[in-house]
Design a protein around this motif. Sequence first.
Motif, PDB file in Angstrom:
ATOM      1  N   VAL A   1       5.231   7.851   6.260  1.00  0.00           N
ATOM      2  CA  VAL A   1       5.140   9.181   6.560  1.00  0.00           C
ATOM      3  C   VAL A   1       4.631   9.809   5.140  1.00  0.00           C
ATOM      4  O   VAL A   1       5.393   9.674   4.046  1.00  0.00           O
ATOM      5  CB  VAL A   1       6.812   9.735   6.832  1.00  0.00           C
ATOM      6  N   PRO A   2       3.431  10.328   4.877  1.00  0.00           N
ATOM      7  CA  PRO A   2       3.157  10.965   3.799  1.00  0.00           C
ATOM      8  C   PRO A   2       3.819  12.319   3.534  1.00  0.00           C
ATOM      9  O   PRO A   2       4.188  13.065   4.202  1.00  0.00           O
ATOM     10  CB  PRO A   2       1.457  11.316   4.179  1.00  0.00           C
ATOM     11  N   THR A   3       4.082  12.330   2.159  1.00  0.00           N
ATOM     12  CA  THR A   3       4.902  13.542   1.830  1.00  0.00           C
ATOM     13  C   THR A   3       4.261  14.693   1.672  1.00  0.00           C
ATOM     14  O   THR A   3       4.630  15.897   1.477  1.00  0.00           O
ATOM     15  CB  THR A   3       5.749  13.291   0.517  1.00  0.00           C
ATOM     16  N   ALA A   4       2.705  14.558   1.734  1.00  0.00           N
ATOM     17  CA  ALA A   4       1.913  15.783   1.637  1.00  0.00           C
ATOM     18  C   ALA A   4       0.501  15.025   1.875  1.00  0.00           C
ATOM     19  O   ALA A   4       0.231  13.832   1.796  1.00  0.00           O
ATOM     20  CB  ALA A   4       1.843  16.312   0.345  1.00  0.00           C
ATOM     21  N   THR A   5      -0.408  15.761   2.370  1.00  0.00           N
ATOM     22  CA  THR A   5      -1.844  15.438   2.450  1.00  0.00           C
ATOM     23  C   THR A   5      -2.721  16.274   1.605  1.00  0.00           C
ATOM     24  O   THR A   5      -2.426  17.269   1.106  1.00  0.00           O
ATOM     25  CB  THR A   5      -2.214  15.405   3.877  1.00  0.00           C
ATOM     26  N   GLY A   6      -4.159  15.889   1.734  1.00  0.00           N
ATOM     27  CA  GLY A   6      -5.152  16.511   0.921  1.00  0.00           C
ATOM     28  C   GLY A   6      -4.803  16.199  -0.716  1.00  0.00           C
ATOM     29  O   GLY A   6      -4.189  15.452  -1.065  1.00  0.00           O
TER      30      GLY A   6
ATOM     31  N   PRO B   1       0.912  -2.889  11.470  1.00  0.00           N
ATOM     32  CA  PRO B   1       1.351  -1.948  10.602  1.00  0.00           C
ATOM     33  C   PRO B   1       0.184  -0.969  10.020  1.00  0.00           C
ATOM     34  O   PRO B   1      -0.762  -1.568   9.984  1.00  0.00           O
ATOM     35  CB  PRO B   1       2.020  -2.712   9.695  1.00  0.00           C
ATOM     36  N   VAL B   2       0.506   0.248   9.944  1.00  0.00           N
ATOM     37  CA  VAL B   2      -0.215   1.248   9.399  1.00  0.00           C
ATOM     38  C   VAL B   2       0.340   1.759   8.167  1.00  0.00           C
ATOM     39  O   VAL B   2       1.378   2.299   8.261  1.00  0.00           O
ATOM     40  CB  VAL B   2      -0.404   2.415  10.433  1.00  0.00           C
ATOM     41  N   ILE B   3      -0.385   1.693   7.062  1.00  0.00           N
ATOM     42  CA  ILE B   3       0.059   2.343   5.633  1.00  0.00           C
ATOM     43  C   ILE B   3      -1.078   3.152   5.331  1.00  0.00           C
ATOM     44  O   ILE B   3      -2.056   3.196   5.548  1.00  0.00           O
ATOM     45  CB  ILE B   3       0.487   1.456   5.015  1.00  0.00           C
ATOM     46  N   CYS B   4      -0.731   4.167   4.169  1.00  0.00           N
ATOM     47  CA  CYS B   4      -1.518   5.025   3.993  1.00  0.00           C
ATOM     48  C   CYS B   4      -1.504   5.057   2.123  1.00  0.00           C
ATOM     49  O   CYS B   4      -0.737   4.728   1.650  1.00  0.00           O
ATOM     50  CB  CYS B   4      -1.267   6.343   4.259  1.00  0.00           C
ATOM     51  N   GLY B   5      -2.361   5.532   1.652  1.00  0.00           N
ATOM     52  CA  GLY B   5      -2.600   5.738   0.201  1.00  0.00           C
ATOM     53  C   GLY B   5      -3.834   6.327  -0.307  1.00  0.00           C
ATOM     54  O   GLY B   5      -4.654   6.817   0.587  1.00  0.00           O
ATOM     55  N   SER B   6      -4.109   5.923  -1.451  1.00  0.00           N
ATOM     56  CA  SER B   6      -5.038   6.384  -2.093  1.00  0.00           C
ATOM     57  C   SER B   6      -5.574   5.203  -3.199  1.00  0.00           C
ATOM     58  O   SER B   6      -4.765   5.160  -4.190  1.00  0.00           O
ATOM     59  CB  SER B   6      -5.252   7.698  -2.798  1.00  0.00           C
ATOM     60  N   VAL B   7      -6.399   4.274  -3.032  1.00  0.00           N
ATOM     61  CA  VAL B   7      -6.811   3.290  -3.894  1.00  0.00           C
ATOM     62  C   VAL B   7      -7.273   3.664  -5.278  1.00  0.00           C
ATOM     63  O   VAL B   7      -7.024   3.094  -6.293  1.00  0.00           O
ATOM     64  CB  VAL B   7      -7.796   2.388  -3.271  1.00  0.00           C
ATOM     65  N   THR B   8      -7.870   4.909  -5.313  1.00  0.00           N
ATOM     66  CA  THR B   8      -8.450   5.663  -6.608  1.00  0.00           C
ATOM     67  C   THR B   8      -7.218   5.866  -7.536  1.00  0.00           C
ATOM     68  O   THR B   8      -7.314   5.812  -8.869  1.00  0.00           O
ATOM     69  CB  THR B   8      -9.419   6.595  -6.477  1.00  0.00           C
TER      70      THR B   8
END
Length: 692
Positions: A162-167, A250-257
């Motif tokens: 669950v992302p705590t924020a987006t953008g 499974p679905v996970i989220c993030g930002s590789v940079t």
Amino acid sequence: MKNYSVDKIRNVVLLGHGSSGKTSLTVALLLATKVTSRLGRVEDGNTVSDFDKEEIARGFSIGTSVVPVEWNSHKFNFIDTPGYVDFEGDMLSAIRVAGGAVIMLDASSGVEVGAEKAWRLTEAKMPKIIFINKMDKENINYEQIIADLKEKFGKRIAPFCVPTATGVEFKGFINAVDMVGREFNGKECVDIPVPKGFDDQIAAMREILTEAVAESDEALMEKFFEGEEFTEKEFSEGLRNGVVAGDIVPVICGSVTQGIGIHTLMNVIIKYFPVPTEVGGGLNKGVHPDTGEEVTRKLSVDEPFSAYVFKTISDAFVGKISLFKVLSGSAKKDMEVLNANKDAKEKFASVFYLRGKEQIATDAVIAGDIGATAKLQNTETGDTLCDRDKPVKYKSAPVPKPELYMSIEPKAKGDEEKISSAMAKLKDEDPSFNLVRNRETKQTLLVGQGSMQVAVLTSKLKTNFGVDVVLGAPKVSYRETIKGTATVQGKHKKQSGGAGQYGDVHIKFEPCYDKEFVFAEEIFGGSVPKQYIPAVEKGLLEAIESGVLAGCPVVNIKATLLDGSYHDVDSSEMAFKIAAHLAFKKGMEEAKPVLLEPIMKIEIFIPESYMGDIMGDMNRRRGRVLGMESEGYFQKVIAEAPQAEMFSYATDLRSMTQARGFFRMEVDRYEEVPPHISEKVVEAIRLEKEKA
């Protein structure tokens, strides 16, 4: 790099649409594990896995590379694959040796065609994780992405985060499985307590995961329906069993940079992906190369050696590098092995791990691990290397059939041989294209997966081998036949001092629809002596190689020798061959000659939403739709169309379907060319011959 026991190894293929972040992920993994101290960028051409000149120049992967990563007492072999659809062959080879897949998504683009293709290619219950990358871009709707994933891929989709924020505000997420938060503090990602205000979202995610766990086991399903809560052990084991079986994704989220989600990804891989001994039950099934009998090897260091070569790299300094997965036993330096496909001996001068183009020395590569060796003489992608006394041959990964045809010729005369030898080396790296010679049209044809692959190949020809080439449209292998009947005389008479030449034949020409050429004779009274009749047939066989309309081969014709005459002195086999030639030309002209063109049978696989566009386009190509049927994700359209209209179809179909469609094609038969088109074709061939 030390050797790891098989239970500590994970072989993971990275798949997804172009620019979704696969290569950037490998850089982030190396940064997170302190192998490198800087974040290389694809745009700057300084990433580890994109090291080829073409990859650096174009800014995307065009070949498979392996990036081994060590972390938390485990070794990960991340196999970075191209996202561009033209390089599907590399994806299939990488999938062949992987135990699981990470499908990358660009959060700002959602579920793109590359992700759909990756899902289809791994559909056979292969364990998968979906990593939603670039969550820090503007206007991200995480809930909508999850909804789209569920709509396209079904209830197997299981969001872990669950992302705590987006953008631009995105700094981390809550792991709904482990119930911990992860946040980027400006330098690295760290664990944080679960923030307040996310109870409803976490509860919704947990409910989805609980249902997925319940479906992984009948006992758990019964417990679920009775309203009992799972223990943490049941929950964790149920998730793993579901992921290994391919029933939970499974679905996970993030930002590789920013390095967000990297450690979570590796943790999920360790915890939920199968170890090599679990893939296929730890058994590798092949056949004996001589007898064809089934042979099984356990994935164990105690078994006789066997390995599968899944990628070949041509290095300007080292030469040919073969990447392989050891399926049993161990690969060691100075080891002599058998190439089971070529029945040829090979020797490992050295074995090493390959990280991008960096060679990492090792004494041995054990069962379950991925390694490399250099300078094998006979080995190609898809070959099996094995113990010489205990041979086995494994099935190769499928190679997609190329369907884009282009003529290719050198700019400089005399470079034809250079093209052939250079293409043979490039084919070591990428077996999914062909170079063929059409003997009828006298053209060399490059047959590729699409325009991008063709562009890369021709660029490599120039930069790596110094051969400049010109691409063009292929010529059609036309045929000629007759629609009418004609009985004609062919007479060859020549007298010029000494022995003369005399041959005289009367031949009937008529259509023959079930055979290409039939010769018959109905000679009475010896008007043509028997010893000359074979010469008449031979003359006709030579003559049908070039028709009277456009010089194309003649088919579906019957020639019956009815009568003739001869001279006791001047007649010869050559004279009767020439007479047959003359009769053929005259007979063709009188028997209503027509031009024939190859008609292709085509099977087109498309999502149903593109059906109207495909049918309309097929009509514009002088084609006919013969039928339709449902096949998995796709509608299969069965059609036929002239080959002349289909050479660029590989590119056109991708454009019409946003690369979601594909097709198969083969020559079915020949049909008469419509008169208005026939006139243009004949004139074009005539003008070309005049120029030549």
